[in-house]
Design an enzyme around this catalytic site. Structure first.
Site, PDB file in Angstrom:
ATOM      1  N   CYS A 192       4.238  -2.758   1.500  1.00 26.85           N
ATOM      2  CA  CYS A 192       3.280  -3.847   1.759  1.00 26.85           C
ATOM      3  C   CYS A 192       3.694  -5.123   1.032  1.00 26.85           C
ATOM      4  O   CYS A 192       3.537  -6.230   1.556  1.00 26.85           O
ATOM      5  CB  CYS A 192       1.881  -3.452   1.290  1.00 26.85           C
ATOM      6  SG  CYS A 192       1.222  -2.016   2.118  1.00 26.85           S
TER       7      CYS A 192
HETATM    8  C1  BEZ Z   1       3.902   1.103   0.784  1.00 30.43           C
HETATM    9  O1  BEZ Z   1       3.322   0.089   1.134  1.00 30.43           O
HETATM   10  O2  BEZ Z   1       4.960   1.051   0.203  1.00 30.43           O
HETATM   11  C2  BEZ Z   1       3.317   2.453   1.057  1.00 30.43           C
HETATM   12  C3  BEZ Z   1       1.949   2.618   1.106  1.00 30.43           C
HETATM   13  C4  BEZ Z   1       1.433   3.877   1.338  1.00 30.43           C
HETATM   14  C5  BEZ Z   1       2.295   4.952   1.539  1.00 30.43           C
HETATM   15  C6  BEZ Z   1       3.671   4.770   1.528  1.00 30.43           C
HETATM   16  C7  BEZ Z   1       4.196   3.502   1.278  1.00 30.43           C
END
Ligand code: BEZ
Length: 211
Positions: A45
């Site tokens: 994100c």
């Molecule tokens: C991420 O944004 O890196 C992420 C969020 C939830 C699960 C896996 C990755």
């Protein structure tokens, strides 16, 4: 019930990293992109939000307002934005909705309980100026989105909203498009004066008409 293409995008009022916002007021007469994030302080994100911040001029060129959503509170968003700015060498320049009670997430079907009941999936909703949903794409949390693809899709949506054409596989702005099947071949010259090719009676191409 899940939202589908052609449905009216639901309005809502929510706290965001830029204050309380009414969704419709925020969008005004622009196109809109609402995209959801599993959680704050997550690696994928962080890269996605940085990417969107850098692409803001491209969204503005297309009259698109972007707004993100993550199911953490505003104070968490504010702290996270500092990290995004630092690590992605940018400045987050659009609001992030705080949705700790999943109100907007439920409205937009961003929670897929068989994937996770704690996090939202990575969804993108494109909304036209009439507030109709034109595109929904959903990715799992583990796969970051391709925002160049979203710009490409917006180019296609905006073109096909105004001309009787469709865009072929892997089409990019500037390339030939296909004439909509509803247009009779004998009517093409009047509608598309740049010319056309008839590859098959159902497959007619023409230069992009708005260039
Ligand atoms: C991420 O944004 O890196 C992420 C969020 C939830 C699960 C896996 C990755």
């Amino acid at each position: 019930m899940a939202l589908r293409l052609g449905d009216t995008a639901p309005d809502f009022v929510a706290e965001t990293s830029e204050g309380k916002k009414s969704f419709y007021e925020y969008l005004g007469d622009s196109w809109g992109i609402l995209f959801s994030h599993p959680a704050d302080f997550t690696p994928v994100c962080t890269t996605e939000l940085g990417t969107v911040a850098k692409l803001k001029p491209e969204f503005e060129k297309r009259n698109v307002k972007v707004i993100a959503l993550s199911v953490d509170p505003v104070d968490s968003h504010i702290e996270w934005i500092k990290d995004i700015n630092e690590t992605q060498s940018t400045t987050v320049n659009f609001p992030i909705i705080a949705d700790p009670n999943f109100e907007v997430s439920k409205l937009y079907d961003f929670v897929h309980p068989n994937a996770s009941d704690k996090f939202t999936v990575r969804s993108v909703v494109v909304i036209d100026p009439d507030k109709k949903i034109k595109l929904i794409i959903t990715y799992p949390a583990s796969t970051g989105r391709n925002f160049d693809e979203l710009l490409r899709v917006v180019d296609s949506l905006q073109l096909t909203a105004n001309y009787s054409v469709a865009t072929p596989a892997n089409w990019k702005h500037g390339e030939d498009v296909v004439v909509a099947p509803a247009i009779k071949t004998e009517d093409i010259p009047a509608k598309f004066p740049k010319g056309f090719k008839e590859i098959k009676p159902y497959l007619r191409t023409t230069p992009q008409p708005n260039l």
